[in-house]
Design an enzyme around this catalytic site. Structure first.
Site, PDB file in Angstrom:
ATOM      1  CE  LYS A 307      -3.951  -2.177   2.314  1.00  0.00           C
ATOM      2  NZ  LYS A 307      -3.341  -3.534   2.420  1.00  0.00           N
ATOM      3  CG  ASP A 360       3.000  -1.507  20.127  1.00  0.00           C
ATOM      4  OD1 ASP A 360       2.022  -1.269  19.393  1.00  0.00           O
ATOM      5  OD2 ASP A 360       2.918  -2.225  21.138  1.00  0.00           O
ATOM      6  N   GLY A 361       2.680   0.206  16.927  1.00  0.00           N
ATOM      7  CA  GLY A 361       1.792   1.224  16.388  1.00  0.00           C
ATOM      8  C   GLY A 361       0.901   1.880  17.420  1.00  0.00           C
ATOM      9  CB  CYS A 431      -7.572  -8.746   4.284  1.00  0.00           C
ATOM     10  SG  CYS A 431      -6.283  -9.257   5.421  1.00  0.00           S
TER      11      CYS A 431
END
Length: 508
Positions: A307, A360-361, A431
């Site tokens: 992406k 870490d997001g 997804c």
């Protein structure tokens, strides 16, 4: 000697009997064995869960997902783009932008009929009206129901007065009389006519709220996602800024056409690959960002990097930060960029424009802020899960990983809403077909961002611009359509997805 002969005869007879039993069924004996591998466990779980969510539309979705998926080809602008376009066109592929333009003109001449109201929401409204009617019936006799309730018909008391009256009443009653006069709160009972089974409800209640019961909670649930009333600011507005980037070239085959898989990408004269094959749903997540020239973009869960590569192919972002929590996965991002961007490792311009980091997001911080943030959250990856046994969240050793997904996803999105500038946009994608991991996460993140950080975001309805994809892929509609985002559903004619895309714009 005779005993040995008799034993041999018995063994021969027994083996014949076993063979007769073994081949008596028309189905091969190996197929009759109980399948217990992770992918079959996942299929059984999805049959039970998605069967209750999508009803009769689930079996054809599953059939499509068990087949080879369909891809689009994203032309590499840093390679021999014109030659690549000619090559793809000769194979019968069409430009996605052109297909959307044709569909848009068709809709102008023949406007699509408005989407019917979600049947589940309508049923809930009917049920609410029924409860209200029952409340009135409990006050007035059935033969003397007023046509209209007036204020004079009701006695208004404060909470303290109500408690005092109730206390005095209970003092005059014995225990038996109190039990006999007690009334059940029927408003908390789910009406079977709503078509919501107990198993379906368990798929909408957050597992994080059921401490100590993680081993049996199937996934996580939140039935209130579909309720209209919210205790935080929420607005859903039509998206008006959507436009297909001029320099993004995506090629695909029309829905229902006899399509073949794209061949393996080849190296161009510039030593990079000529196109990047990927699911169309992944391209839609980038389109939903509505990128503008000079944008500073964050791809919070970037690996493997497809992406982010599509975003770079638009030639619009000034800076893109690609983050992932795993070093091995960030290595995959760098490898893809080396394969598709000229002199990625040696050019100073790429070092200034593309930053790859490992954090870490949920705890990612930034002092400048971003114009656009993409959160392609970790999820159950439904198509891969029901087709492969390796590295799946349905493996016995990864039960906790699967059950922790609803704990991770909303906090990733909440942090993204903090990181984006006011007026900027966050796109959340998965997804997965799961309403829990899709609409449910968006709902929880919007609520948590407001309550914890005072962040307010508007949900942008992408149904109008995405309607121009009607000739290319299948989007969930009617009773199975999400409330906050768009859901690409796999079909035999257009085997893309599953992909969920929701666009949120921060207003405060």
């Amino acid at each position: 000697m005779l005993s040995i002969i008799n034993i041999c005869k018995n063994v021969h007879i027994n083996s014949l009997l076993v063979q007769q039993i073994r081949y008596k069924s028309k189905t091969h004996w190996a197929k009759l064995k109980k399948k217990t591998s992770p992918k079959y466990k996942a299929q059984n779980h999805f049959d039970e869960f998605y069967g209750s969510v999508f009803g009769g539309k689930w079996p054809p979705m599953k059939e499509a997902m068990l087949r080879r998926s369909k891809y689009v080809a994203v032309v590499n602008n840093y390679g021999d783009s014109e030659e690549t376009i000619d090559f793809l066109t000769e194979r019968g592929a069409h430009c996605l932008k052109a297909l959307m333009s044709v569909q848009q003109e068709f809709h102008k001449q023949y406007p699509p009929t408005p989407t019917q109201t979600d049947t589940q929401t309508a049923t809930l409204e009917q049920y609410t009206a029924k409860v209200q009617s029952d409340d009135i019936s409990s006050i007035y006799p059935q033969d003397k129901l007023p046509e209209k309730l007036e204020l004079s018909d009701m006695t208004i008391r404060s909470n303290e007065e109500e408690k005092e009256v109730e206390k005095q009443t209970l003092k005059n009653l014995t225990l038996e009389e109190s039990l006999a006069s007690a009334q059940m709160d029927m408003s908390r009972i789910i009406d079977p006519s709503m078509g919501v089974t107990s198993e379906a409800l368990y798929q909408y209640v957050p597992a994080t709220q059921l401490k100590g019961m993680d081993e049996w909670v199937p996934e996580s649930l939140h039935y209130s996602y579909y309720a209209k009333d919210t205790d935080f600011p929420l607005a859903i507005e039509p998206e008006t800024e959507f436009s297909f980037p001029e320099h993004l070239k995506v090629y695909t085959y029309e829905m229902g056409s006899d399509w073949n898989m794209f061949p393996e990408p080849k190296r161009c004269k510039t030593s990079v690959y000529n196109y990047y094959p990927m699911d169309c749903g992944s391209v839609l997540a980038v389109l939903a960002l509505c990128l503008s020239p000079g944008d500073r973009v964050l791809d919070l869960c970037s690996a493997p990097g497809g992406k982010a590569l599509v975003a770079l192919q638009t030639l619009l972002p000034d800076v893109i930060v690609c983050n992932d929590s795993s070093i091995s996965r960030t290595n995959r991002i760098s490898r893809i960029f080396r394969d598709y961007l000229i002199d990625f490792e040696t050019s100073n311009s790429w070092r200034e424009r593309v930053v790859v980091c490992t954090r870490d997001g949920r705890e990612f911080t930034d002092d400048i802020g971003f114009d656009k943030v993409l959160v392609d959250a970790p999820c159950t990856t439904d198509r891969r899960t029901i087709n492969q046994d390796a590295n799946l969240v349905y493996q016995l050793a990864r039960v906790k990983d699967r059950l922790s997904l609803p704990d991770v996803q909303p906090y990733l999105l909440t942090n993204a809403l903090k990181l984006v500038r006011v007026g900027g946009a966050v796109v959340y994608s998965t997804c997965s077909l799961s309403p829990v991991q899709n609409d449910g996460v968006v709902h929880m993140a919007l609520k948590h961002a407001f309550e914890t950080h005072g962040v307010i975001a508007t949900v942008k309805d992408l149904s109008v611009p995405f309607a121009n994809l009607a000739g290319t892929l299948s989007l969930a509609a009617g009773s199975i359509a999400p409330r906050y985002g768009q859901l690409v559903t796999p079909t035999s004619d257009a085997n893309f997805g599953p992909s969920y895309i929701a666009r949120l714009v921060r207003v405060k």
